[in-house]
Design a protein around this motif. Sequence first.
Motif, PDB file in Angstrom:
ATOM      1  N   VAL A   1       0.819  -1.222   0.000  1.00  0.00           N
ATOM      2  CA  VAL A   1       0.000   0.000   0.000  1.00  0.00           C
ATOM      3  C   VAL A   1       0.853   1.271   0.000  1.00  0.00           C
ATOM      4  CG1 VAL A   1      -1.600   1.374   1.396  1.00  0.00           C
ATOM      5  CG2 VAL A   1      -2.099  -1.019   0.928  1.00  0.00           C
ATOM      6  N   PRO A   2       1.874   1.392   0.888  1.00  0.00           N
ATOM      7  CA  PRO A   2       2.728   2.585   0.792  1.00  0.00           C
ATOM      8  C   PRO A   2       3.460   2.671  -0.557  1.00  0.00           C
ATOM      9  CG  PRO A   2       3.013   1.525   2.921  1.00  0.00           C
ATOM     10  CD  PRO A   2       2.220   0.584   2.077  1.00  0.00           C
ATOM     11  N   LEU A   3       3.853   1.520  -1.120  1.00  0.00           N
ATOM     12  CA  LEU A   3       4.488   1.540  -2.443  1.00  0.00           C
ATOM     13  C   LEU A   3       3.502   2.053  -3.480  1.00  0.00           C
ATOM     14  CD1 LEU A   3       6.274  -1.950  -2.415  1.00  0.00           C
ATOM     15  CD2 LEU A   3       7.282   0.282  -1.934  1.00  0.00           C
ATOM     16  N   LEU A   4       2.266   1.594  -3.360  1.00  0.00           N
ATOM     17  CA  LEU A   4       1.228   2.027  -4.281  1.00  0.00           C
ATOM     18  C   LEU A   4       0.995   3.526  -4.178  1.00  0.00           C
ATOM     19  CD1 LEU A   4      -1.258   1.799  -6.102  1.00  0.00           C
ATOM     20  CD2 LEU A   4      -2.545   1.003  -4.101  1.00  0.00           C
ATOM     21  N   ILE A   5       0.848   3.994  -2.956  1.00  0.00           N
ATOM     22  CA  ILE A   5       0.633   5.433  -2.768  1.00  0.00           C
ATOM     23  C   ILE A   5       1.822   6.220  -3.303  1.00  0.00           C
ATOM     24  CG2 ILE A   5       0.291   7.263  -1.055  1.00  0.00           C
ATOM     25  CD1 ILE A   5      -1.092   5.166   0.719  1.00  0.00           C
ATOM     26  N   GLY A   6       3.031   5.694  -3.042  1.00  0.00           N
ATOM     27  CA  GLY A   6       4.229   6.354  -3.546  1.00  0.00           C
ATOM     28  C   GLY A   6       4.257   6.407  -5.063  1.00  0.00           C
TER      29      GLY A   6
ATOM     30  N   LEU B   1      -0.322   5.435 -14.319  1.00  0.00           N
ATOM     31  CA  LEU B   1      -1.013   5.515 -13.040  1.00  0.00           C
ATOM     32  C   LEU B   1      -1.627   4.170 -12.674  1.00  0.00           C
ATOM     33  CD1 LEU B   1      -1.902   7.355 -10.717  1.00  0.00           C
ATOM     34  CD2 LEU B   1      -3.957   7.898 -12.045  1.00  0.00           C
ATOM     35  N   ALA B   2      -2.215   3.502 -13.662  1.00  0.00           N
ATOM     36  CA  ALA B   2      -2.791   2.182 -13.422  1.00  0.00           C
ATOM     37  C   ALA B   2      -1.702   1.141 -13.188  1.00  0.00           C
ATOM     38  CB  ALA B   2      -3.665   1.780 -14.610  1.00  0.00           C
ATOM     39  N   VAL B   3      -0.636   1.221 -13.971  1.00  0.00           N
ATOM     40  CA  VAL B   3       0.462   0.268 -13.828  1.00  0.00           C
ATOM     41  C   VAL B   3       1.101   0.378 -12.444  1.00  0.00           C
ATOM     42  CG1 VAL B   3       2.771  -0.350 -14.691  1.00  0.00           C
ATOM     43  CG2 VAL B   3       0.923   0.148 -16.302  1.00  0.00           C
ATOM     44  N   ALA B   4       1.078   1.593 -11.863  1.00  0.00           N
ATOM     45  CA  ALA B   4       1.654   1.795 -10.536  1.00  0.00           C
ATOM     46  C   ALA B   4       1.000   0.890  -9.502  1.00  0.00           C
ATOM     47  CB  ALA B   4       1.508   3.263 -10.128  1.00  0.00           C
ATOM     48  N   PHE B   5      -0.304   0.663  -9.615  1.00  0.00           N
ATOM     49  CA  PHE B   5      -1.005  -0.213  -8.682  1.00  0.00           C
ATOM     50  C   PHE B   5      -0.443  -1.630  -8.759  1.00  0.00           C
ATOM     51  CE2 PHE B   5      -3.920   3.266  -8.982  1.00  0.00           C
ATOM     52  CZ  PHE B   5      -4.690   3.242  -7.823  1.00  0.00           C
TER      53      PHE B   5
END
Length: 490
Positions: A19-24, A281-285
Amino acid sequence: MATSLTTGRPWRVILSFSVPLLIGNVVQQLYQFADAIVVGRHLGVDSLAAVGATGSLLFLLLGFAWGLTSGFAIPIAQAFGAGDETAVRRSVATGVLLTGITSVVLTIIAPLISESTLVLLQTPEELLAEATVFTQISFIGAGATMFFNFLSAIIRAIGDSRTPLVFLTVSCALNVGLVVLMVGPLGWGVAGAALATVVAQAVSVLLCLEFVRRRLPMLHLRRDDWRVTRADVAEHLRLGLPMGFQASIIAIGTLAVQVALNTLGTDAIAAYTTAARVDSLAVAFLSSIGLAMSMYAAQNLGGRRPDRIRRGVIEATWIAVGTGVLLGVLLIAFGVPMVRLFIGDGSDDVVELAHFMLIVNGCGYWALGLLFVLRGALQGLGHTLVPTVTGVIELVMRVGAAVVLGAMIGFSGVALSNPLAWLGAIVLLVPAYIRAHHDLGRMAVDPVEATETSAIAIVGPVDGSMVVDAVLTQPTRTIRRSRLRLLNRR
Protein backbone atom coordinates in the motif's frame (compact mmCIF):
# COMPACT_ATOMS: atom_id res chain seq x y z
CA MET A 1 11.14 1.28 11.01
CA ALA A 2 12.51 -2.18 10.25
CA THR A 3 9.76 -4.79 9.98
CA SER A 4 9.91 -8.53 9.41
CA LEU A 5 7.81 -9.93 6.55
CA THR A 6 8.28 -13.49 7.82
CA THR A 7 5.27 -13.49 10.19
CA GLY A 8 1.55 -12.83 9.79
CA ARG A 9 -0.99 -13.79 7.13
CA PRO A 10 0.84 -13.60 3.77
CA TRP A 11 -1.82 -11.64 1.87
CA ARG A 12 -2.12 -9.10 4.68
CA VAL A 13 1.64 -8.69 4.96
CA ILE A 14 2.05 -8.26 1.20
CA LEU A 15 -0.91 -5.89 0.93
CA SER A 16 0.22 -3.85 3.94
CA PHE A 17 3.72 -3.56 2.49
CA SER A 18 2.48 -2.74 -1.00
CA VAL A 19 0.00 0.00 0.00
CA PRO A 20 2.73 2.58 0.79
CA LEU A 21 4.49 1.54 -2.44
CA LEU A 22 1.23 2.03 -4.28
CA ILE A 23 0.63 5.43 -2.77
CA GLY A 24 4.23 6.35 -3.55
CA ASN A 25 3.82 5.26 -7.17
CA VAL A 26 0.60 7.23 -7.46
CA VAL A 27 2.22 10.31 -5.94
CA GLN A 28 5.14 9.92 -8.34
CA GLN A 29 2.77 9.61 -11.28
CA LEU A 30 0.90 12.69 -10.09
CA TYR A 31 4.00 14.83 -10.25
CA GLN A 32 4.72 13.42 -13.70
CA PHE A 33 1.15 14.41 -14.50
CA ALA A 34 2.00 17.89 -13.27
CA ASP A 35 5.03 18.02 -15.57
CA ALA A 36 2.95 16.99 -18.56
CA ILE A 37 0.02 19.28 -17.73
CA VAL A 38 2.23 22.33 -17.19
CA VAL A 39 4.33 21.62 -20.29
CA GLY A 40 1.30 20.79 -22.46
CA ARG A 41 -0.78 23.78 -21.44
CA HIS A 42 1.98 26.41 -21.08
CA LEU A 43 4.31 25.37 -23.91
CA GLY A 44 1.95 23.55 -26.29
CA VAL A 45 1.52 20.13 -27.89
CA ASP A 46 4.93 20.26 -29.63
CA SER A 47 6.76 20.70 -26.33
CA LEU A 48 4.69 17.92 -24.78
CA ALA A 49 5.63 15.71 -27.70
CA ALA A 50 9.31 16.68 -27.29
CA VAL A 51 9.26 15.57 -23.65
CA GLY A 52 7.44 12.39 -24.68
CA ALA A 53 10.04 11.67 -27.34
CA THR A 54 12.69 11.41 -24.59
CA GLY A 55 10.80 8.85 -22.53
CA SER A 56 12.17 5.69 -24.11
CA LEU A 57 15.79 6.93 -24.06
CA LEU A 58 15.56 7.98 -20.42
CA PHE A 59 13.99 4.66 -19.56
CA LEU A 60 16.79 2.79 -21.32
CA LEU A 61 19.51 4.16 -19.05
CA LEU A 62 17.66 5.29 -15.93
CA GLY A 63 15.53 2.14 -16.04
CA PHE A 64 18.74 0.11 -16.04
CA ALA A 65 19.90 2.08 -13.01
CA TRP A 66 16.58 1.49 -11.23
CA GLY A 67 16.69 -2.25 -11.90
CA LEU A 68 20.32 -2.42 -10.82
CA THR A 69 19.71 -0.76 -7.45
CA SER A 70 16.60 -2.87 -6.87
CA GLY A 71 18.71 -5.97 -7.40
CA PHE A 72 21.28 -4.70 -4.89
CA ALA A 73 18.53 -4.64 -2.24
CA ILE A 74 17.70 -8.35 -2.56
CA PRO A 75 20.79 -9.61 -0.63
CA ILE A 76 19.98 -7.01 2.03
CA ALA A 77 16.44 -8.34 2.40
CA GLN A 78 17.71 -11.94 2.55
CA ALA A 79 20.29 -11.04 5.22
CA PHE A 80 17.69 -9.14 7.22
CA GLY A 81 15.30 -12.08 7.05
CA ALA A 82 18.08 -14.30 8.38
CA GLY A 83 18.78 -11.85 11.23
CA ASP A 84 22.40 -11.23 10.13
CA GLU A 85 23.10 -7.52 10.72
CA THR A 86 26.75 -7.84 9.69
CA ALA A 87 25.71 -9.19 6.29
CA VAL A 88 23.12 -6.40 6.01
CA ARG A 89 25.79 -3.72 6.48
CA ARG A 90 28.24 -5.38 4.08
CA SER A 91 25.53 -5.58 1.43
CA VAL A 92 24.69 -1.91 1.93
CA ALA A 93 28.37 -0.94 1.58
CA THR A 94 28.70 -3.00 -1.60
CA GLY A 95 25.57 -1.42 -3.04
CA VAL A 96 26.77 2.11 -2.21
CA LEU A 97 30.06 1.55 -4.06
CA LEU A 98 28.43 0.01 -7.12
CA THR A 99 25.70 2.66 -7.24
CA GLY A 100 28.32 5.42 -7.02
CA ILE A 101 30.38 3.98 -9.87
CA THR A 102 27.31 3.59 -12.08
CA SER A 103 26.18 7.15 -11.31
CA VAL A 104 29.53 8.62 -12.37
CA VAL A 105 29.51 6.70 -15.65
CA LEU A 106 25.96 7.76 -16.49
CA THR A 107 26.54 11.41 -15.57
CA ILE A 108 29.61 11.68 -17.80
CA ILE A 109 28.67 9.62 -20.84
CA ALA A 110 24.87 9.85 -21.22
CA PRO A 111 24.59 13.66 -21.78
CA LEU A 112 27.24 13.44 -24.52
CA ILE A 113 25.30 10.92 -26.58
CA SER A 114 21.80 12.33 -26.03
CA GLU A 115 21.40 14.34 -29.24
CA SER A 116 22.94 11.75 -31.56
CA THR A 117 20.78 9.03 -30.03
CA LEU A 118 17.62 11.07 -30.46
CA VAL A 119 18.57 11.59 -34.11
CA LEU A 120 19.01 7.83 -34.55
CA LEU A 121 15.54 7.42 -33.08
CA GLN A 122 14.20 9.59 -35.90
CA THR A 123 12.93 12.26 -33.55
CA PRO A 124 11.14 14.89 -35.69
CA GLU A 125 13.41 17.85 -36.38
CA GLU A 126 10.99 20.33 -34.87
CA LEU A 127 11.15 18.43 -31.53
CA LEU A 128 14.88 17.67 -31.47
CA ALA A 129 16.20 20.81 -29.72
CA GLU A 130 13.81 20.66 -26.76
CA ALA A 131 14.09 16.87 -26.49
CA THR A 132 17.89 17.11 -26.33
CA VAL A 133 17.87 19.72 -23.58
CA PHE A 134 15.38 17.74 -21.50
CA THR A 135 17.40 14.54 -21.89
CA GLN A 136 20.78 16.08 -21.08
CA ILE A 137 19.59 17.75 -17.87
CA SER A 138 17.87 14.54 -16.76
CA PHE A 139 21.06 12.54 -17.27
CA ILE A 140 23.22 15.11 -15.49
CA GLY A 141 21.04 14.46 -12.44
CA ALA A 142 21.26 10.68 -12.79
CA GLY A 143 23.26 10.37 -9.56
CA ALA A 144 20.45 11.85 -7.48
CA THR A 145 17.92 9.53 -9.11
CA MET A 146 20.09 6.44 -8.60
CA PHE A 147 20.90 7.09 -4.96
CA PHE A 148 17.30 7.87 -4.08
CA ASN A 149 16.25 4.60 -5.69
CA PHE A 150 18.99 2.71 -3.85
CA LEU A 151 18.33 4.28 -0.45
CA SER A 152 14.60 3.70 -0.82
CA ALA A 153 15.27 0.09 -1.82
CA ILE A 154 17.43 -0.69 1.23
CA ILE A 155 14.88 0.88 3.59
CA ARG A 156 12.17 -1.25 1.98
CA ALA A 157 14.43 -4.31 2.16
CA ILE A 158 14.31 -4.18 5.95
CA GLY A 159 10.52 -4.08 5.85
CA ASP A 160 9.80 -0.33 5.94
CA SER A 161 7.83 0.79 2.91
CA ARG A 162 6.25 3.80 4.62
CA THR A 163 9.25 6.05 5.20
CA PRO A 164 10.30 6.18 1.51
CA LEU A 165 6.70 7.18 0.79
CA VAL A 166 6.99 10.20 3.09
CA PHE A 167 10.20 11.35 1.43
CA LEU A 168 8.80 10.74 -2.03
CA THR A 169 5.70 12.76 -1.23
CA VAL A 170 7.79 15.70 -0.05
CA SER A 171 9.96 15.41 -3.14
CA CYS A 172 6.94 15.28 -5.46
CA ALA A 173 5.31 18.30 -3.85
CA LEU A 174 8.57 20.20 -4.26
CA ASN A 175 8.82 19.06 -7.86
CA VAL A 176 5.33 20.29 -8.71
CA GLY A 177 6.07 23.69 -7.22
CA LEU A 178 9.38 23.96 -9.05
CA VAL A 179 7.85 22.93 -12.39
CA VAL A 180 5.16 25.59 -12.11
CA LEU A 181 7.79 28.19 -11.14
CA MET A 182 10.46 27.28 -13.70
CA VAL A 183 8.18 26.68 -16.69
CA GLY A 184 5.74 29.51 -15.86
CA PRO A 185 7.13 32.73 -14.31
CA LEU A 186 10.82 31.95 -14.94
CA GLY A 187 10.13 30.82 -18.51
CA TRP A 188 12.83 28.14 -18.61
CA GLY A 189 10.76 25.86 -20.86
CA VAL A 190 11.35 22.10 -20.91
CA ALA A 191 14.75 22.67 -19.28
CA GLY A 192 12.94 23.93 -16.20
CA ALA A 193 10.73 20.81 -16.12
CA ALA A 194 13.79 18.53 -16.20
CA LEU A 195 15.73 20.59 -13.64
CA ALA A 196 12.79 20.58 -11.23
CA THR A 197 12.84 16.78 -11.16
CA VAL A 198 16.60 16.63 -10.55
CA VAL A 199 16.42 19.09 -7.64
CA ALA A 200 13.49 17.23 -6.08
CA GLN A 201 15.35 13.90 -6.32
CA ALA A 202 18.44 15.42 -4.68
CA VAL A 203 16.33 16.65 -1.75
CA SER A 204 14.88 13.16 -1.33
CA VAL A 205 18.40 11.70 -1.12
CA LEU A 206 19.26 14.05 1.73
CA LEU A 207 16.05 13.11 3.55
CA CYS A 208 16.84 9.40 3.25
CA LEU A 209 20.38 9.86 4.55
CA GLU A 210 19.19 11.85 7.56
CA PHE A 211 16.58 9.21 8.37
CA VAL A 212 19.19 6.44 8.25
CA ARG A 213 21.50 8.47 10.48
CA ARG A 214 18.83 9.13 13.09
CA ARG A 215 16.60 6.05 13.06
CA LEU A 216 18.39 3.04 11.56
CA PRO A 217 21.56 2.20 13.49
CA MET A 218 21.49 -1.21 11.83
CA LEU A 219 22.57 0.52 8.61
CA HIS A 220 25.36 2.59 10.13
CA LEU A 221 28.41 1.35 8.27
CA ARG A 222 31.65 0.60 10.08
CA ARG A 223 35.19 0.56 8.75
CA ASP A 224 35.21 -3.22 8.35
CA ASP A 225 31.99 -3.09 6.31
CA TRP A 226 33.80 -1.23 3.53
CA ARG A 227 36.22 -4.11 2.99
CA VAL A 228 34.18 -5.36 0.10
CA THR A 229 35.35 -8.62 -1.43
CA ARG A 230 35.10 -9.87 -4.98
CA ALA A 231 32.51 -12.35 -3.77
CA ASP A 232 30.37 -9.49 -2.40
CA VAL A 233 30.60 -7.59 -5.67
CA ALA A 234 29.90 -10.72 -7.72
CA GLU A 235 26.80 -11.61 -5.71
CA HIS A 236 25.32 -8.12 -5.98
CA LEU A 237 26.07 -7.90 -9.68
CA ARG A 238 24.61 -11.38 -10.19
CA LEU A 239 21.28 -10.09 -8.91
CA GLY A 240 21.50 -6.43 -9.95
CA LEU A 241 22.73 -6.71 -13.53
CA PRO A 242 19.97 -9.04 -14.76
CA MET A 243 17.32 -6.76 -13.26
CA GLY A 244 19.01 -3.77 -14.84
CA PHE A 245 19.37 -5.48 -18.20
CA GLN A 246 15.77 -6.63 -17.97
CA ALA A 247 14.64 -3.02 -17.65
CA SER A 248 16.97 -2.03 -20.50
CA ILE A 249 15.68 -4.81 -22.72
CA ILE A 250 12.14 -3.60 -22.12
CA ALA A 251 13.35 -0.06 -22.84
CA ILE A 252 14.86 -1.16 -26.16
CA GLY A 253 11.41 -2.37 -27.11
CA THR A 254 10.06 1.00 -26.05
CA LEU A 255 12.67 2.65 -28.27
CA ALA A 256 11.41 0.62 -31.22
CA VAL A 257 7.91 1.81 -30.41
CA GLN A 258 9.24 5.38 -30.27
CA VAL A 259 10.80 5.01 -33.73
CA ALA A 260 7.52 3.71 -35.11
CA LEU A 261 5.68 6.61 -33.48
CA ASN A 262 8.13 9.17 -34.84
CA THR A 263 7.26 8.05 -38.36
CA LEU A 264 3.55 8.56 -37.66
CA GLY A 265 3.80 12.25 -36.82
CA THR A 266 3.37 14.64 -33.91
CA ASP A 267 -0.26 13.71 -33.16
CA ALA A 268 0.69 10.06 -32.70
CA ILE A 269 3.60 10.99 -30.42
CA ALA A 270 1.42 13.31 -28.33
CA ALA A 271 -1.35 10.70 -28.10
CA TYR A 272 1.04 7.95 -27.02
CA THR A 273 2.73 10.25 -24.51
CA THR A 274 -0.60 11.27 -23.00
CA ALA A 275 -1.97 7.72 -22.87
CA ALA A 276 1.28 6.52 -21.34
CA ARG A 277 0.93 9.07 -18.53
CA VAL A 278 -2.58 7.85 -17.73
CA ASP A 279 -1.57 4.21 -18.21
CA SER A 280 1.38 4.60 -15.84
CA LEU A 281 -1.01 5.52 -13.04
CA ALA A 282 -2.79 2.18 -13.42
CA VAL A 283 0.46 0.27 -13.83
CA ALA A 284 1.65 1.79 -10.54
CA PHE A 285 -1.01 -0.21 -8.68
CA LEU A 286 0.23 -3.48 -10.15
CA SER A 287 3.97 -2.83 -10.00
CA SER A 288 3.73 -2.06 -6.28
CA ILE A 289 2.39 -5.55 -5.63
CA GLY A 290 5.24 -7.03 -7.68
CA LEU A 291 7.88 -5.09 -5.74
CA ALA A 292 6.28 -6.09 -2.44
CA MET A 293 6.35 -9.71 -3.62
CA SER A 294 10.10 -9.59 -4.33
CA MET A 295 10.92 -8.20 -0.86
CA TYR A 296 8.51 -10.67 0.78
CA ALA A 297 10.07 -13.63 -1.04
CA ALA A 298 13.62 -12.47 -0.26
CA GLN A 299 12.99 -12.02 3.46
CA ASN A 300 11.19 -15.34 3.79
CA LEU A 301 13.95 -17.07 1.86
CA GLY A 302 16.46 -15.70 4.35
CA GLY A 303 14.08 -16.60 7.19
CA ARG A 304 13.79 -20.22 5.94
CA ARG A 305 10.03 -20.06 5.30
CA PRO A 306 9.38 -21.63 1.86
CA ASP A 307 5.81 -22.43 2.93
CA ARG A 308 5.07 -18.73 3.35
CA ILE A 309 6.53 -17.91 -0.05
CA ARG A 310 4.25 -20.45 -1.76
CA ARG A 311 1.15 -19.16 0.00
CA GLY A 312 2.14 -15.55 -0.53
CA VAL A 313 2.51 -15.91 -4.30
CA ILE A 314 -0.89 -17.57 -4.66
CA GLU A 315 -2.64 -14.94 -2.57
CA ALA A 316 -0.79 -12.04 -4.25
CA THR A 317 -1.76 -13.43 -7.66
CA TRP A 318 -5.46 -13.23 -6.81
CA ILE A 319 -5.01 -9.67 -5.59
CA ALA A 320 -3.04 -8.55 -8.67
CA VAL A 321 -5.27 -10.19 -11.28
CA GLY A 322 -8.45 -8.92 -9.63
CA THR A 323 -7.00 -5.43 -9.36
CA GLY A 324 -5.93 -5.58 -13.02
CA VAL A 325 -9.46 -6.38 -14.18
CA LEU A 326 -10.94 -3.57 -12.07
CA LEU A 327 -8.37 -1.03 -13.27
CA GLY A 328 -9.00 -1.99 -16.89
CA VAL A 329 -12.72 -1.36 -16.52
CA LEU A 330 -12.17 2.01 -14.84
CA LEU A 331 -9.61 3.19 -17.37
CA ILE A 332 -11.75 2.21 -20.33
CA ALA A 333 -14.76 4.00 -18.82
CA PHE A 334 -13.03 7.20 -17.72
CA GLY A 335 -10.07 7.42 -20.10
CA VAL A 336 -11.29 10.36 -22.15
CA PRO A 337 -11.71 12.80 -19.21
CA MET A 338 -8.25 11.86 -17.98
CA VAL A 339 -6.72 12.44 -21.41
CA ARG A 340 -8.45 15.83 -21.57
CA LEU A 341 -6.49 16.90 -18.48
CA PHE A 342 -3.37 16.98 -20.65
CA ILE A 343 -4.70 18.08 -24.00
CA GLY A 344 -7.39 20.60 -23.10
CA ASP A 345 -9.84 21.81 -25.73
CA GLY A 346 -9.29 20.83 -29.33
CA SER A 347 -6.90 18.17 -30.66
CA ASP A 348 -9.75 15.65 -30.93
CA ASP A 349 -7.64 13.33 -33.05
CA VAL A 350 -5.03 13.10 -30.30
CA VAL A 351 -7.70 12.36 -27.68
CA GLU A 352 -9.25 9.63 -29.83
CA LEU A 353 -5.90 7.91 -30.43
CA ALA A 354 -4.96 8.11 -26.75
CA HIS A 355 -8.29 6.66 -25.64
CA PHE A 356 -7.91 3.75 -28.05
CA MET A 357 -4.54 2.92 -26.53
CA LEU A 358 -6.03 3.02 -23.03
CA ILE A 359 -8.75 0.57 -24.10
CA VAL A 360 -6.18 -1.84 -25.52
CA ASN A 361 -3.96 -1.68 -22.44
CA GLY A 362 -6.91 -1.90 -20.05
CA CYS A 363 -7.95 -5.23 -21.56
CA GLY A 364 -4.52 -6.66 -20.71
CA TYR A 365 -3.98 -5.46 -17.15
CA TRP A 366 -4.88 -8.86 -15.69
CA ALA A 367 -1.87 -10.31 -17.52
CA LEU A 368 0.38 -7.48 -16.33
CA GLY A 369 -0.66 -8.11 -12.72
CA LEU A 370 0.23 -11.80 -13.04
CA LEU A 371 3.53 -10.87 -14.70
CA PHE A 372 4.56 -8.54 -11.85
CA VAL A 373 3.79 -11.06 -9.10
CA LEU A 374 5.55 -14.03 -10.69
CA ARG A 375 8.58 -12.03 -11.81
CA GLY A 376 8.87 -10.40 -8.38
CA ALA A 377 8.72 -13.76 -6.64
CA LEU A 378 11.42 -15.28 -8.85
CA GLN A 379 13.69 -12.26 -8.38
CA GLY A 380 13.23 -12.37 -4.61
CA LEU A 381 14.23 -16.05 -4.68
CA GLY A 382 17.45 -15.13 -6.46
CA HIS A 383 16.48 -16.44 -9.90
CA THR A 384 17.96 -14.29 -12.64
CA LEU A 385 17.74 -16.24 -15.90
CA VAL A 386 13.98 -16.52 -16.40
CA PRO A 387 13.14 -12.87 -15.51
CA THR A 388 15.83 -11.75 -17.97
CA VAL A 389 14.58 -14.05 -20.71
CA THR A 390 11.05 -12.76 -20.21
CA GLY A 391 12.46 -9.30 -20.84
CA VAL A 392 13.82 -10.57 -24.17
CA ILE A 393 10.42 -12.02 -25.00
CA GLU A 394 8.80 -8.68 -24.23
CA LEU A 395 11.35 -7.03 -26.50
CA VAL A 396 10.58 -9.35 -29.41
CA MET A 397 6.83 -9.05 -28.99
CA ARG A 398 6.88 -5.29 -28.53
CA VAL A 399 9.22 -4.62 -31.47
CA GLY A 400 7.32 -7.04 -33.69
CA ALA A 401 4.02 -5.35 -32.98
CA ALA A 402 5.40 -1.81 -33.28
CA VAL A 403 7.30 -2.40 -36.52
CA VAL A 404 5.12 -4.94 -38.32
CA LEU A 405 1.66 -4.04 -37.09
CA GLY A 406 2.58 -0.35 -36.97
CA ALA A 407 3.47 -0.44 -40.66
CA MET A 408 0.29 -2.37 -41.49
CA ILE A 409 -2.37 -0.57 -39.45
CA GLY A 410 -0.60 2.51 -38.07
CA PHE A 411 -1.14 3.73 -34.50
CA SER A 412 -3.44 0.80 -33.68
CA GLY A 413 -0.57 -1.62 -34.28
CA VAL A 414 1.75 0.35 -32.02
CA ALA A 415 -0.91 0.41 -29.29
CA LEU A 416 -1.13 -3.40 -29.38
CA SER A 417 2.57 -3.75 -28.55
CA ASN A 418 2.16 -3.58 -24.75
CA PRO A 419 -0.48 -6.29 -24.14
CA LEU A 420 1.18 -8.60 -26.66
CA ALA A 421 4.49 -8.19 -24.79
CA TRP A 422 2.82 -8.95 -21.44
CA LEU A 423 1.15 -12.09 -22.76
CA GLY A 424 4.40 -13.30 -24.31
CA ALA A 425 6.24 -12.89 -20.99
CA ILE A 426 3.74 -14.79 -18.85
CA VAL A 427 3.87 -17.74 -21.24
CA LEU A 428 7.36 -18.38 -19.83
CA LEU A 429 6.85 -17.02 -16.31
CA VAL A 430 3.96 -19.33 -15.42
CA PRO A 431 5.78 -22.66 -15.98
CA ALA A 432 9.00 -21.22 -14.50
CA TYR A 433 7.26 -20.26 -11.29
CA ILE A 434 5.37 -23.58 -11.12
CA ARG A 435 8.74 -25.32 -11.11
CA ALA A 436 10.06 -22.97 -8.41
CA HIS A 437 6.83 -23.55 -6.47
CA HIS A 438 7.47 -27.30 -6.47
CA ASP A 439 11.11 -26.78 -5.47
CA LEU A 440 9.98 -24.68 -2.53
CA GLY A 441 7.62 -27.46 -1.47
CA ARG A 442 10.51 -29.92 -1.44
CA MET A 443 12.44 -27.61 0.86
CA ALA A 444 9.96 -28.34 3.67
CA VAL A 445 11.33 -30.93 6.08
CA ASP A 446 9.19 -33.99 6.83
CA PRO A 447 7.63 -34.03 10.34
CA VAL A 448 9.77 -36.97 11.46
CA GLU A 449 12.93 -35.32 10.22
CA ALA A 450 11.93 -31.98 11.76
CA THR A 451 12.18 -33.48 15.22
CA GLU A 452 15.78 -34.38 14.48
CA THR A 453 16.67 -31.04 12.90
CA SER A 454 18.08 -28.09 14.77
CA ALA A 455 17.97 -25.67 11.81
CA ILE A 456 17.50 -25.44 8.07
CA ALA A 457 20.09 -23.32 6.31
CA ILE A 458 19.33 -22.16 2.79
CA VAL A 459 22.37 -22.38 0.57
CA GLY A 460 20.85 -20.54 -2.36
CA PRO A 461 19.83 -21.06 -5.97
CA VAL A 462 21.69 -23.74 -7.89
CA ASP A 463 20.85 -23.95 -11.57
CA GLY A 464 17.50 -22.33 -10.89
CA SER A 465 16.48 -24.78 -8.13
CA MET A 466 16.54 -24.24 -4.41
CA VAL A 467 18.94 -26.24 -2.26
CA VAL A 468 18.81 -26.68 1.50
CA ASP A 469 21.18 -28.10 4.05
CA ALA A 470 19.79 -29.79 7.12
CA VAL A 471 22.04 -28.76 9.99
CA LEU A 472 21.49 -31.70 12.33
CA THR A 473 22.86 -32.86 15.61
CA GLN A 474 21.88 -36.39 14.60
CA PRO A 475 23.82 -39.00 12.61
CA THR A 476 25.35 -38.02 9.25
CA ARG A 477 23.30 -40.70 7.50
CA THR A 478 20.07 -38.76 8.21
CA ILE A 479 21.61 -35.51 6.96
CA ARG A 480 22.83 -37.09 3.73
CA ARG A 481 19.52 -38.85 2.99
CA SER A 482 17.49 -35.67 3.56
CA ARG A 483 19.77 -33.55 1.36
CA LEU A 484 19.89 -36.04 -1.52
CA ARG A 485 16.12 -36.40 -1.58
CA LEU A 486 15.69 -32.61 -1.75
CA LEU A 487 18.27 -32.26 -4.52
CA ASN A 488 17.03 -35.09 -6.68
CA ARG A 489 13.31 -34.30 -6.62
CA ARG A 490 13.36 -31.92 -9.58
